[in-house]
Design a protein around this motif. Structure first.
Motif, mmCIF file in Angstrom:
data_model
loop_
_atom_site.group_PDB
_atom_site.id
_atom_site.type_symbol
_atom_site.label_atom_id
_atom_site.label_comp_id
_atom_site.label_asym_id
_atom_site.label_seq_id
_atom_site.Cartn_x
_atom_site.Cartn_y
_atom_site.Cartn_z
ATOM 1 N N SER A 8 39.654 52.651 35.982
ATOM 2 C CA SER A 8 39.101 51.690 36.747
ATOM 3 C C SER A 8 37.964 51.207 36.615
ATOM 4 O O SER A 8 37.755 49.915 36.434
ATOM 5 N N ASN A 9 36.923 51.933 36.677
ATOM 6 C CA ASN A 9 35.539 51.367 36.223
ATOM 7 C C ASN A 9 35.610 50.573 34.757
ATOM 8 O O ASN A 9 34.869 49.663 34.634
ATOM 9 N N GLN A 10 36.342 51.231 33.788
ATOM 10 C CA GLN A 10 36.260 50.742 32.591
ATOM 11 C C GLN A 10 36.795 49.338 32.227
ATOM 12 O O GLN A 10 36.404 48.197 31.688
ATOM 13 N N TYR A 11 38.004 49.057 33.208
ATOM 14 C CA TYR A 11 38.842 47.985 33.096
ATOM 15 C C TYR A 11 38.839 47.004 33.976
ATOM 16 O O TYR A 11 39.219 45.784 34.106
ATOM 17 N N LEU A 12 37.954 47.252 35.431
ATOM 18 C CA LEU A 12 37.892 46.300 36.344
ATOM 19 C C LEU A 12 36.795 45.247 36.155
ATOM 20 O O LEU A 12 35.937 45.383 35.408
ATOM 21 N N PRO A 13 37.539 43.960 36.201
ATOM 22 C CA PRO A 13 36.613 42.731 35.763
ATOM 23 C C PRO A 13 35.304 42.585 36.413
ATOM 24 O O PRO A 13 35.133 42.752 37.552
ATOM 25 N N ARG A 14 34.344 42.289 35.896
ATOM 26 C CA ARG A 14 33.005 41.817 36.652
ATOM 27 C C ARG A 14 32.833 40.860 37.619
ATOM 28 O O ARG A 14 33.691 39.949 37.316
ATOM 29 N N LYS A 15 32.332 41.023 38.738
ATOM 30 C CA LYS A 15 32.187 39.833 39.688
ATOM 31 C C LYS A 15 30.768 40.055 40.368
ATOM 32 O O LYS A 15 30.513 40.991 40.836
ATOM 33 N N LYS A 93 33.813 29.607 25.707
ATOM 34 C CA LYS A 93 33.443 28.411 26.204
ATOM 35 C C LYS A 93 32.747 28.201 27.506
ATOM 36 O O LYS A 93 31.778 27.633 27.942
ATOM 37 N N TYR A 94 33.100 29.257 28.582
ATOM 38 C CA TYR A 94 32.901 29.127 29.954
ATOM 39 C C TYR A 94 32.414 30.475 30.215
ATOM 40 O O TYR A 94 33.192 31.391 30.944
ATOM 41 N N LYS A 95 31.381 31.167 29.679
ATOM 42 C CA LYS A 95 30.868 32.344 29.868
ATOM 43 C C LYS A 95 30.526 32.884 31.299
ATOM 44 O O LYS A 95 30.917 34.011 31.704
ATOM 45 N N PHE A 96 30.216 31.918 32.175
ATOM 46 C CA PHE A 96 30.112 32.203 33.537
ATOM 47 C C PHE A 96 31.337 32.763 34.300
ATOM 48 O O PHE A 96 31.118 33.534 35.277
ATOM 49 N N PHE A 97 32.527 32.638 33.768
ATOM 50 C CA PHE A 97 33.932 32.936 34.365
ATOM 51 C C PHE A 97 33.792 34.510 34.072
ATOM 52 O O PHE A 97 34.646 35.128 35.010
ATOM 53 N N ASN A 98 33.269 35.137 33.047
ATOM 54 C CA ASN A 98 33.141 36.550 33.044
ATOM 55 C C ASN A 98 32.272 37.356 34.289
ATOM 56 O O ASN A 98 32.465 38.386 34.541
ATOM 57 N N ARG A 99 31.624 36.466 35.150
ATOM 58 C CA ARG A 99 30.921 37.196 36.161
ATOM 59 C C ARG A 99 31.687 36.578 37.492
ATOM 60 O O ARG A 99 31.107 36.858 38.613
ATOM 61 N N LEU A 100 32.830 36.093 37.414
ATOM 62 C CA LEU A 100 33.305 35.555 38.457
ATOM 63 C C LEU A 100 34.848 36.288 38.919
ATOM 64 O O LEU A 100 35.549 35.760 39.621
ATOM 65 N N GLY A 101 35.093 37.193 38.106
ATOM 66 C CA GLY A 101 36.280 38.052 38.223
ATOM 67 C C GLY A 101 37.446 37.555 37.336
ATOM 68 O O GLY A 101 38.502 38.217 37.618
ATOM 69 N N ASN A 114 46.735 45.358 27.577
ATOM 70 C CA ASN A 114 45.467 45.081 28.540
ATOM 71 C C ASN A 114 45.378 44.589 29.600
ATOM 72 O O ASN A 114 44.761 44.893 30.617
ATOM 73 N N PHE A 115 46.304 43.486 29.715
ATOM 74 C CA PHE A 115 46.435 42.899 30.991
ATOM 75 C C PHE A 115 47.058 43.980 32.222
ATOM 76 O O PHE A 115 46.848 43.990 33.340
ATOM 77 N N LEU A 116 48.020 44.793 31.770
ATOM 78 C CA LEU A 116 48.519 45.703 32.756
ATOM 79 C C LEU A 116 47.444 46.726 33.100
ATOM 80 O O LEU A 116 47.423 47.237 34.140
ATOM 81 N N ARG A 117 46.505 47.045 31.969
ATOM 82 C CA ARG A 117 45.633 48.147 32.293
ATOM 83 C C ARG A 117 44.520 47.488 33.239
ATOM 84 O O ARG A 117 44.114 48.069 34.422
ATOM 85 N N ILE A 118 44.262 46.130 33.230
ATOM 86 C CA ILE A 118 43.494 45.533 34.034
ATOM 87 C C ILE A 118 43.774 45.449 35.352
ATOM 88 O O ILE A 118 43.022 45.755 36.440
ATOM 89 N N THR A 119 44.937 44.968 35.644
ATOM 90 C CA THR A 119 45.606 44.767 36.945
ATOM 91 C C THR A 119 45.796 45.972 37.294
ATOM 92 O O THR A 119 45.660 46.235 38.689
ATOM 93 N N GLN A 120 46.241 47.309 36.653
ATOM 94 C CA GLN A 120 46.223 48.475 37.424
ATOM 95 C C GLN A 120 44.753 48.886 37.967
ATOM 96 O O GLN A 120 44.717 49.522 39.032
ATOM 97 N N ALA A 121 43.764 48.539 37.238
ATOM 98 C CA ALA A 121 42.301 49.047 37.703
ATOM 99 C C ALA A 121 42.086 48.029 38.973
ATOM 100 O O ALA A 121 41.444 48.575 39.882
#
Length: 269
Positions: A8-15, A93-101, A114-121
């Motif tokens: 979960s820690n590995q795949y959870l998107p940054r926010k 192109k929109y790097k700030f999205f990486n910090r918005l979830g 990878n989509f399923l791994r991230i959504t599982q996290a």
């Protein structure tokens, strides 16, 4: 099971929460500038989500405005942390999205995994939600039948609790020079049914299309009373037309009303 927290820690998107709040305020100002109003249909199904169950918002995709309007709508679910997939090629192109979830998705077999791994996290923790423009590309809201990507159905088979919530969007012009942003929340689907990927996909498509059809009927009426007004922007045609109306109002010692429809009796939230 012991590896799940680290996964979960590995795949959870940054926010970054302060950045999310700042972007939300920006979306409100930007929408007020470019729309006559952002309106939520009064026929929407408003779900009580106090239990913190997983929420998957499945949204049709008529315009690039969808991200901004969904951002505004997310405030109705203030207890939740919101995440969303985005085309992987957009993130550089929109790097700030990486910090918005937001997280990138590639249209490959590995991208689907990878989509399923991230959504599982994401859904390994309570009070998290996912927003998906499920058609995968811009599609006119009048196109029928409504078709969505199979990954949404696959995700539904993996979730044993929570809700699928269909969201219909339209951006019609009514009586002002700027368009309306219309939103309808459709009938939620409880994620407790034993269906396969194809069955889930078909059921979600049906509910999304039903909400889109209802919103289309309401859009045709051009009646603000059918909606709650979330944001009210500027009115008027501009140029010589508004100048003349201001001049006439000034002669009477009044302030010019530049609107072509009466929003004064419409509830604003």
């Amino acid at each position: 099971m012991n590896s799940e927290p680290s996964a979960s820690n590995q795949y959870l998107p940054r926010k970054t929460q302060w950045l999310w709040k700042g972007f939300y305020r920006y979306c409100r100002r930007y929408s007020a500038k470019h729309f006559h109003a952002v309106r939520l249909s009064k026929s929407s199904h408003l779900l009580n989500v106090a239990a913190g169950e997983p929420l998957v918002f499945v949204v049709n995709h008529p315009s690039w405005w969808d991200i901004i309007v969904c951002m505004l709508l997310s405030a109705r679910y203030e207890k939740y942390q919101h995440f969303a997939p985005i085309e992987a090629g957009m993130l550089p192109k929109y790097k700030f999205f990486n910090r918005l979830g937001f997280f990138g998705v590639e249209e490959t077999v590995e991208g689907a995994r990878n989509f399923l791994r991230i959504t599982q996290a994401i859904f390994s923790q309570p009070f998290n939600s996912l927003w998906i423009t499920a058609q995968g590309e811009f599609v006119d809201p009048r196109v029928r039948p409504v078709k969505i990507r199979a990954g949404v159905g696959q995700l539904a088979t993996r979730l044993k609790s929570g809700w699928i919530i269909p969201i219909a969007l339209e951006y019609p012009f009514w009586n002002e020079k700027t368009p309306e942003a219309l939103v309808r929340i459709g009938q939620p689907l409880k994620l407790d049914q034993d269906l396969d990927r194809q069955q889930w996909t078909a059921l979600i498509e049906l509910h999304l299309q039903e909400s889109m059809d209802r919103l289309a009927q309401e859009a045709i009426l051009r009646d603000p009373a059918q909606f709650d007004t979330l944001i009210l922007g500027k009115s008027g045609v501009g140029g010589v037309y508004d100048l003349w109306r201001r001049f006439k109002a000034a002669l009477k010692g009044k302030k010019a009303d530049l609107s072509h429809m009466d929003d004064r009796k419409v509830s604003t939230q």
